[in-house]
Write a protein that holds these residues in place. Structure first.
Motif, mmCIF file in Angstrom:
data_model
loop_
_atom_site.group_PDB
_atom_site.id
_atom_site.type_symbol
_atom_site.label_atom_id
_atom_site.label_comp_id
_atom_site.label_asym_id
_atom_site.label_seq_id
_atom_site.Cartn_x
_atom_site.Cartn_y
_atom_site.Cartn_z
ATOM 1 N N GLN A 40 0.827 -1.211 0.000
ATOM 2 C CA GLN A 40 0.000 0.000 0.000
ATOM 3 C C GLN A 40 0.858 1.257 0.000
ATOM 4 N N ASN A 41 2.055 1.154 0.546
ATOM 5 C CA ASN A 41 2.951 2.306 0.637
ATOM 6 C C ASN A 41 3.989 2.317 -0.478
ATOM 7 N N GLY A 42 3.756 1.544 -1.536
ATOM 8 C CA GLY A 42 4.686 1.520 -2.661
ATOM 9 C C GLY A 42 5.985 0.806 -2.355
ATOM 10 N N GLY A 43 5.950 -0.138 -1.426
ATOM 11 C CA GLY A 43 7.159 -0.821 -0.985
ATOM 12 C C GLY A 43 7.636 -1.923 -1.904
ATOM 13 N N LYS A 44 8.738 -2.519 -1.490
ATOM 14 C CA LYS A 44 9.334 -3.645 -2.215
ATOM 15 C C LYS A 44 9.277 -4.859 -1.300
ATOM 16 N N VAL A 45 8.738 -5.956 -1.815
ATOM 17 C CA VAL A 45 8.551 -7.161 -1.021
ATOM 18 C C VAL A 45 9.041 -8.380 -1.793
ATOM 19 N N VAL A 46 9.735 -9.267 -1.078
ATOM 20 C CA VAL A 46 10.040 -10.599 -1.583
ATOM 21 C C VAL A 46 9.284 -11.581 -0.707
ATOM 22 N N LEU A 47 8.439 -12.394 -1.318
ATOM 23 C CA LEU A 47 7.731 -13.439 -0.590
ATOM 24 C C LEU A 47 8.507 -14.738 -0.764
ATOM 25 N N ASP A 48 9.168 -15.154 0.323
ATOM 26 C CA ASP A 48 9.947 -16.390 0.334
ATOM 27 C C ASP A 48 8.991 -17.548 0.566
ATOM 28 N N MET A 49 8.792 -18.358 -0.458
ATOM 29 C CA MET A 49 7.829 -19.450 -0.395
ATOM 30 C C MET A 49 8.482 -20.808 -0.158
ATOM 31 N N SER A 50 9.746 -20.805 0.251
ATOM 32 C CA SER A 50 10.457 -22.073 0.433
ATOM 33 C C SER A 50 9.835 -22.948 1.516
ATOM 34 N N GLY A 51 9.143 -22.348 2.477
ATOM 35 C CA GLY A 51 8.533 -23.116 3.558
ATOM 36 C C GLY A 51 7.063 -23.416 3.353
ATOM 37 N N VAL A 52 6.506 -23.066 2.203
ATOM 38 C CA VAL A 52 5.082 -23.299 1.954
ATOM 39 C C VAL A 52 4.887 -24.758 1.570
ATOM 40 N N SER A 53 4.131 -25.484 2.398
ATOM 41 C CA SER A 53 3.933 -26.915 2.169
ATOM 42 C C SER A 53 2.741 -27.206 1.273
ATOM 43 N N LEU A 63 -2.348 -14.737 -4.045
ATOM 44 C CA LEU A 63 -1.114 -14.373 -4.751
ATOM 45 C C LEU A 63 -1.440 -13.479 -5.948
ATOM 46 N N ALA A 64 -2.496 -13.832 -6.677
ATOM 47 C CA ALA A 64 -2.904 -13.015 -7.820
ATOM 48 C C ALA A 64 -3.392 -11.642 -7.360
ATOM 49 N N ALA A 65 -4.142 -11.599 -6.257
ATOM 50 C CA ALA A 65 -4.648 -10.324 -5.735
ATOM 51 C C ALA A 65 -3.495 -9.437 -5.261
ATOM 52 N N LEU A 66 -2.492 -10.019 -4.625
ATOM 53 C CA LEU A 66 -1.333 -9.239 -4.187
ATOM 54 C C LEU A 66 -0.568 -8.684 -5.380
ATOM 55 N N HIS A 67 -0.469 -9.465 -6.440
ATOM 56 C CA HIS A 67 0.180 -8.992 -7.659
ATOM 57 C C HIS A 67 -0.570 -7.780 -8.216
ATOM 58 N N SER A 68 -1.893 -7.870 -8.266
ATOM 59 C CA SER A 68 -2.711 -6.753 -8.760
ATOM 60 C C SER A 68 -2.563 -5.525 -7.862
ATOM 61 N N LEU A 69 -2.531 -5.744 -6.551
ATOM 62 C CA LEU A 69 -2.358 -4.639 -5.619
ATOM 63 C C LEU A 69 -1.014 -3.950 -5.841
ATOM 64 N N ALA A 70 0.032 -4.741 -6.011
ATOM 65 C CA ALA A 70 1.360 -4.171 -6.254
ATOM 66 C C ALA A 70 1.350 -3.297 -7.500
ATOM 67 N N LEU A 71 0.732 -3.780 -8.557
ATOM 68 C CA LEU A 71 0.661 -3.000 -9.798
ATOM 69 C C LEU A 71 -0.101 -1.696 -9.590
ATOM 70 N N SER A 72 -1.209 -1.761 -8.878
ATOM 71 C CA SER A 72 -2.038 -0.568 -8.685
ATOM 72 C C SER A 72 -1.397 0.455 -7.753
ATOM 73 N N GLN A 73 -0.498 0.014 -6.877
ATOM 74 C CA GLN A 73 0.133 0.907 -5.907
ATOM 75 C C GLN A 73 1.540 1.322 -6.328
ATOM 76 N N ASN A 74 1.941 0.958 -7.533
ATOM 77 C CA ASN A 74 3.299 1.228 -8.005
ATOM 78 C C ASN A 74 4.336 0.637 -7.037
ATOM 79 N N ALA A 75 4.013 -0.533 -6.527
ATOM 80 C CA ALA A 75 4.895 -1.256 -5.610
ATOM 81 C C ALA A 75 5.544 -2.402 -6.384
#
Length: 121
Positions: A40-53, A63-75
């Motif tokens: 929301q604040n235009g940040g940079k995020v890495v989602l480490d999915m190595s532990g996702v079972s 995941l798709a919604a977060l991608h859309s949010l990033a695009l809309s917030q210039n993040a």
């Protein structure tokens, strides 16, 4: 196993390490809240999915919604180290063609750095 989320910063990049399941209800909502706040604040995020079972359709949707949010917030949101099972699901749903997925966290963090241009090239 429920989803646990741990964060750490590497410079101006927040790394979110996910451990457990990204599934309908609390787990998917918790991921969306944590990552969404930074985006929301235009940040940079890495989602480490190595532990996702495991991940279900709601998790894929988040995941798709977060991608859309990033695009809309210039993040900027990048994904790192999905397990073979998660990677197969991302391939199957064709999200791998939309999301920026890297083999490791260091490679995802490095992808935030601008490419050097050669003045003599």
């Amino acid at each position: 196993m429920k989803l646990s989320l741990e964060t750490r910063n590497r410079g101006d990049v927040m790394i979110v390490h996910a451990q457990g399941r990204i599934v309908y209800r609390d787990e998917a909502a918790a991921l969306s809240r944590m990552v969404g706040d930074v985006l929301q604040n235009g940040g940079k995020v890495v989602l480490d999915m190595s532990g996702v079972s495991s991940i279900d359709s709601a998790g894929i949707g988040e995941l798709a919604a977060l991608h859309s949010l990033a695009l809309s917030q210039n993040a900027d949101l990048k994904y790192a180290s999905p397990s073979p099972l998660v990677r197969d699901l991302l391939d199957l749903t064709n999200l791998d063609s939309v999301l920026e997925i890297h083999p490791s966290v260091p490679e995802a963090v490095a992808a935030f750095q601008p490419a050097e241009t050669c003045a003599d090239c």
